[in-house]
Design a protein around this motif. Structure first.
Motif, PDB file in Angstrom:
ATOM      1  N   VAL A  42       0.849  -1.189   0.000  1.00 15.81           N
ATOM      2  CA  VAL A  42       0.000   0.000   0.000  1.00 15.81           C
ATOM      3  C   VAL A  42       0.884   1.238   0.000  1.00 15.81           C
ATOM      4  O   VAL A  42       1.528   1.552   0.996  1.00 15.81           O
ATOM      5  CB  VAL A  42      -0.930   0.009   1.238  1.00 15.81           C
ATOM      6  CG1 VAL A  42      -1.928   1.154   1.136  1.00 15.81           C
ATOM      7  CG2 VAL A  42      -1.659  -1.317   1.382  1.00 15.81           C
ATOM      8  N   ALA A  44       0.788   4.427   0.574  1.00 17.95           N
ATOM      9  CA  ALA A  44      -0.106   5.430   1.150  1.00 17.95           C
ATOM     10  C   ALA A  44       0.486   6.190   2.319  1.00 17.95           C
ATOM     11  O   ALA A  44      -0.159   7.069   2.866  1.00 17.95           O
ATOM     12  CB  ALA A  44      -1.406   4.763   1.601  1.00 17.95           C
ATOM     13  N   GLN A  77      -7.189  -0.606   0.230  1.00 19.88           N
ATOM     14  CA  GLN A  77      -6.461   0.591  -0.185  1.00 19.88           C
ATOM     15  C   GLN A  77      -7.189   1.806   0.373  1.00 19.88           C
ATOM     16  O   GLN A  77      -8.400   1.924   0.228  1.00 19.88           O
ATOM     17  CB  GLN A  77      -6.404   0.700  -1.714  1.00 19.88           C
ATOM     18  CG  GLN A  77      -5.609  -0.399  -2.397  1.00 19.88           C
ATOM     19  CD  GLN A  77      -4.111  -0.234  -2.241  1.00 19.88           C
ATOM     20  OE1 GLN A  77      -3.620   0.869  -2.037  1.00 19.88           O
ATOM     21  NE2 GLN A  77      -3.376  -1.345  -2.317  1.00 19.88           N
TER      22      GLN A  77
END
Length: 284
Positions: A42, A44, A77
């Motif tokens: 991920v 992020a 996500q």
């Protein structure tokens, strides 16, 4: 009468620090669309445009990530209103904190390159994520605390009369150390994205599997090359593995700029193994 300069918020201090350290392009590259396209993870954590960081969104998505971990949803996500936004202000909470301390261009740069990062679901364990972002010392993460004890040469004798790292370095003391040194302290990960929800930090195969993906490895090297090219003053990289040395070498770091502990601070990273090898933190 002379008017005093307005006090900056933490977010503004972080943004100023990344600008002074010439790291904005690195943030943008890590979060560029399609970056690490073959990764099972991920991307992020990093905020590519520091003005896009949204504390409430970060808090909301971390709660959703924790739920995903409990449900075994490894495909989770996070969803941000701005694609440049992430869960931390900039690169990660550790580097954000040190960047917030810069009030002048750094005279040199230290890069601490680890191996991997956390399961995204684990980040939600912080009772107050925003407070953690401003003070990562509040977490008892052994990587962070042992690393700072080594940097500041803080040891103590435990109940077994063994010399070990001091159990905690006060953030104010570390902040004074950074300011007195005048350098940029960058904490980065060889695998710069987060593990999928439910893939815990003890999953040993995940880092090597990700590193062995050729496109991922190429992106990692390009990130490190950009970091190296962005720094116009002396730099030293500290790392934990042969893979990290390989990445740094491919990125243009030379032998004089790289120190390898061969021991991750969260595991076997004792004064008794480092000091006999002469591995003290040496300021540039």
């Amino acid at each position: 009468m002379t008017l005093s300069a307005p006090l900056l918020t933490y977010s503004e201090r972080v943004e100023r620090g990344y600008s002074l350290a010439s790291l904005q392009s690195l943030l943008r590259q890590i979060r560029a669309e399609g970056r690490y396209r073959d990764a099972w993870g991920v991307n992020a954590l990093t905020t590519a445009n520091l003005g896009a960081f949204n504390a409430e969104e970060a808090k909301r998505e971390l709660a959703a990530a924790a739920d995903a971990g409990r449900l075994g949803n490894s495909g989770f996500q996070p969803k941000f209103a701005n694609s440049a936004s992430g869960l931390s202000h900039g690169l990660n909470p550790y580097t954000d904190w040190t960047m917030s301390l810069l009030d002048a261009p750094p005279r040199h740069t230290y890069l601490f390159l680890g191996l991997d990062f956390y399961d995204i679901a684990d980040l939600g364990r912080q009772a107050d994520w925003n407070a953690y972002l401003q003070n990562p010392f509040m977490d008892r993460d052994p990587f962070w605390h042992r690393l700072w004890a080594w940097i500041m040469d803080r040891t103590e004798v435990n109940s077994n009369k063994r010399v070990v790292w001091q159990t905690g370095v006060a953030p104010l003391e570390a902040a004074r150390f950074v300011k007195a040194d005048g350098g940029a302290f960058i904490f980065h990960n060889l695998i710069p994205y987060l593990r999928p929800a439910g893939v815990g930090s003890t999953e040993k195969d995940w880092p090597s599997r990700e590193w062995n993906k050729l496109s991922v490895q190429a992106d990692i090297v390009e990130d490190l090359r950009l970091l190296r090219d962005s720094v116009r003053h002396p730099i030293r990289a500290y790392c934990t593995s042969a893979a990290a040395i390989k990445a740094l070498t491919k990125a243009g770091f030379n032998d004089r700029e790289v120190v390898c502990w061969s021991a991750h601070p969260s595991k076997v990273f004792y004064p008794s193994t480092l000091y006999p090898r002469g591995l003290h933190f040496k300021k540039i």
